[in-house]
Design an enzyme around this catalytic site. Structure first.
Site, PDB file in Angstrom:
ATOM      1  N   TYR A 132      13.143  59.348  73.717  1.00  0.00           N
ATOM      2  CA  TYR A 132      11.888  59.666  74.414  1.00  0.00           C
ATOM      3  C   TYR A 132      11.151  60.401  73.782  1.00  0.00           C
ATOM      4  CZ  TYR A 132       8.445  60.521  78.107  1.00  0.00           C
ATOM      5  OH  TYR A 132       7.388  61.475  78.577  1.00  0.00           O
ATOM      6  N   LYS A 149      10.323  56.591  86.715  1.00  0.00           N
ATOM      7  CA  LYS A 149      10.525  55.560  86.396  1.00  0.00           C
ATOM      8  C   LYS A 149      11.153  54.109  87.386  1.00  0.00           C
ATOM      9  CE  LYS A 149       8.948  57.293  82.777  1.00  0.00           C
ATOM     10  NZ  LYS A 149       9.434  57.823  81.842  1.00  0.00           N
ATOM     11  N   ASP A 179      21.050  58.510  78.900  1.00  0.00           N
ATOM     12  CA  ASP A 179      19.624  59.264  79.148  1.00  0.00           C
ATOM     13  C   ASP A 179      19.603  57.722  79.729  1.00  0.00           C
ATOM     14  OD1 ASP A 179      16.699  57.869  80.694  1.00  0.00           O
ATOM     15  OD2 ASP A 179      15.891  59.671  79.218  1.00  0.00           O
ATOM     16  N   ARG A 195      15.425  75.167  98.025  1.00  0.00           N
ATOM     17  CA  ARG A 195      15.627  75.846  96.357  1.00  0.00           C
ATOM     18  C   ARG A 195      16.661  74.455  96.177  1.00  0.00           C
ATOM     19  NH1 ARG A 195      16.572  79.328  94.097  1.00  0.00           N
ATOM     20  NH2 ARG A 195      14.798  81.386  95.139  1.00  0.00           N
TER      21      ARG A 195
HETATM   22  C1  LIG Z   1       9.482  59.099  80.996  1.00  0.00           C
HETATM   23  C2  LIG Z   1      10.956  59.263  80.404  1.00  0.00           C
HETATM   24  C3  LIG Z   1      11.887  60.469  80.398  1.00  0.00           C
HETATM   25  C4  LIG Z   1      11.119  62.342  81.014  1.00  0.00           C
HETATM   26  O1  LIG Z   1      11.069  61.915  82.301  1.00  0.00           O
HETATM   27  P1  LIG Z   1       9.424  62.388  82.860  1.00  0.00           P
HETATM   28  O2  LIG Z   1      10.183  61.803  85.150  1.00  0.00           O
HETATM   29  O3  LIG Z   1       8.260  62.000  82.724  1.00  0.00           O
HETATM   30  O4  LIG Z   1      10.286  63.801  83.104  1.00  0.00           O
HETATM   31  C5  LIG Z   1      13.151  61.304  79.663  1.00  0.00           C
HETATM   32  N1  LIG Z   1      13.258  60.233  79.026  1.00  0.00           N
HETATM   33  C6  LIG Z   1      12.799  58.725  79.516  1.00  0.00           C
HETATM   34  C7  LIG Z   1      13.749  57.690  78.972  1.00  0.00           C
HETATM   35  C8  LIG Z   1      11.026  59.066  79.924  1.00  0.00           C
HETATM   36  O5  LIG Z   1      11.492  56.973  80.160  1.00  0.00           O
END
Ligand SMILES: *Cc1c(COP(=O)(O)O)cnc(C)c1O
Length: 388
Positions: free
Chosen positions: A102, A201, A176, A50
């Site tokens: 998001y 992504k 982000d 962890r």
């Molecule tokens: C998909 C996404 C998230 C969340 O990520 P997960 O891996 O789906 O939990 C956060 N910010 C952006 C810009 C995203 O496209």
């Protein structure tokens, strides 16, 4: 001189991926929860997965290098990374956010953040004055939370301007960086304190694994994050860490190819009957084109566009064959999303309307398929009568 980014995606900062036992090219998957101690008070460097695991550590070092970070924690999803990040803030804190974040982030802020006494407001951070006004309006503002380009309307926020704003008001600057990935943009080098990624992504890149990253710029913040990380248990599994290491090896070639396809699709979409405004940061007429060029090395492969009628939007979603109608983005497969129903379904309707997230807005994540095949698929989905 260190290695270029393409080399670091494959070999890490110091060629760390070449140090495996037996000369193994692939990173060994240390599928273990715990580690035996060589003696009392002694450790192999790993005690319990962890907290840390050798496969995950290798991944974290690679992402640290790509983002120019001090440290990175690899989490089980982007939302898990964001949950760790939220824990840095004390009750009473206020956060000013980019207004079209998001949707999952908006949901987390509303559902979890506010229960912990943290409040959030949303501003058009692509307008520096609007961002500063939002900070002034809330004297308890402790952080700025930025997405650039934003989701799904692709607004570009000037990260250096946000750093100056953060300095004037003593704020934490969090970005982000999912949409451009570290291949095209490094917010920490532009002054951000923290970078959040959905590794699901572009970093993973194959629409097959959930992952998230939280990268920190300095030692003190990194230590706080490491403590929260092991306490919350947001850790990425050894196998998924391996998949991310594997995905990142091809990040540069995927990003370049996806961007090339996206530019071709955006230019083509502009000319189609039944299609209105096309929002792509790589089109010179995009309002954020110059700012993006000044802070990023590319425009990525996310395109949003408006159809003339809601019926045509629905028809496209139902008729695409090669492109999939699916949530998510960044992978080798092209996907089309209906933000109003999917990614931004939890955003209040009046906010959606103000942001332009209407029933005519579609979002494309362009993959690495053959360009002509993608154009043909979209063409048949849009309708018969092509060419304006
Ligand atoms: C998909 C996404 C998230 C969340 O990520 P997960 O891996 O789906 O939990 C956060 N910010 C952006 C810009 C995203 O496209």
């Amino acid at each position: 001189m260190g290695y270029g980014i393409e080399t670091r995606c494959i070999h890490g900062e110091e060629g760390i991926t070449r140090e495996h036992a037996y000369g193994a090219m692939g990173t060994p998957i240390y599928q273990t929860a715990t580690f035996a101690h060589p003696g009392v008070g002694r450790s192999t460097g790993y005690d319990y997965s962890r907290e840390s695991n050798p496969t995950r550590s290798e991944l974290e070092k690679i992402v640290t290098s790509l983002e120019g970070a001090y440290d990175t924690v690899a989490c089980s999803s982007g939302m898990a990374a964001l949950a760790v990040c939220l824990e840095l803030l004390d009750p009473g804190a206020h956060v000013v956010c980019t207004e079209d974040l998001y949707g999952g982030s908006v949901r987390m802020f509303a559902a979890m953040g506010e229960r912990h006494g943290i409040t959030f407001s949303y501003a058009d951070t692509s307008d520096e004055r609007a961002a500063e006004e939002a900070v002034r309006r809330h004297p308890g503002t402790k952080a700025l939370y930025i997405e650039t380009p934003s989701n799904p309307t692709m607004k570009v926020t000037d990260l250096r301007a946000m750093r100056r704003l953060a300095d004037r008001y003593g704020l934490l600057l969090i970005a982000d960086n999912t949409f451009l990935s570290p291949y095209f943009q490094n917010p920490l080098e532009l002054g951000a304190d923290l970078v959040v990624h959905s590794g699901t992504k572009f970093l993973g890149g194959h629409n097959d694994t959930l992952a998230g990253f939280l990268c920190s710029a300095d030692r003190e913040t990194a230590a706080r994050i490491r403590f929260l990380y092991k306490t919350l248990g947001a850790s990425l599994s050894p196998f998924d860490s391996f998949l991310l290491i594997r995905g990142i090896k091809t990040l540069p070639v995927r990003m370049e190819r996806q961007q090339q396809n996206a530019l071709a699709l955006a230019r083509w979409l502009r000319e189609q009957k039944g299609i209105g405004k096309v929002l792509y940061v790589g089109l010179p007429e995009h309002p954020g084109y110059e700012v993006n060029r000044g802070q990023a090395r590319g425009s990525g492969s996310m395109i949003s566009f408006y159809t003339d009628t809601p019926e045509r939007a629905k028809r496209i979603l139902e008729r695409v064959r090669l492109i999939s109608y699916a949530e998510s983005l960044g992978g080798v497969e092209s996907l089309v999303t209906y933000p109003m129903l999917q990614t931004h379904g939890d955003v209040p309707e009046d906010v959606r309307r103000r942001l332009g997230i209407t029933d005519c807005l579609l979002r494309l994540s362009v993959g690495i398929e053959n360009e002509a095949d993608l154009l043909a698929d979209l063409g048949q989905a849009i309708g018969e009568e092509q060419g304006k």
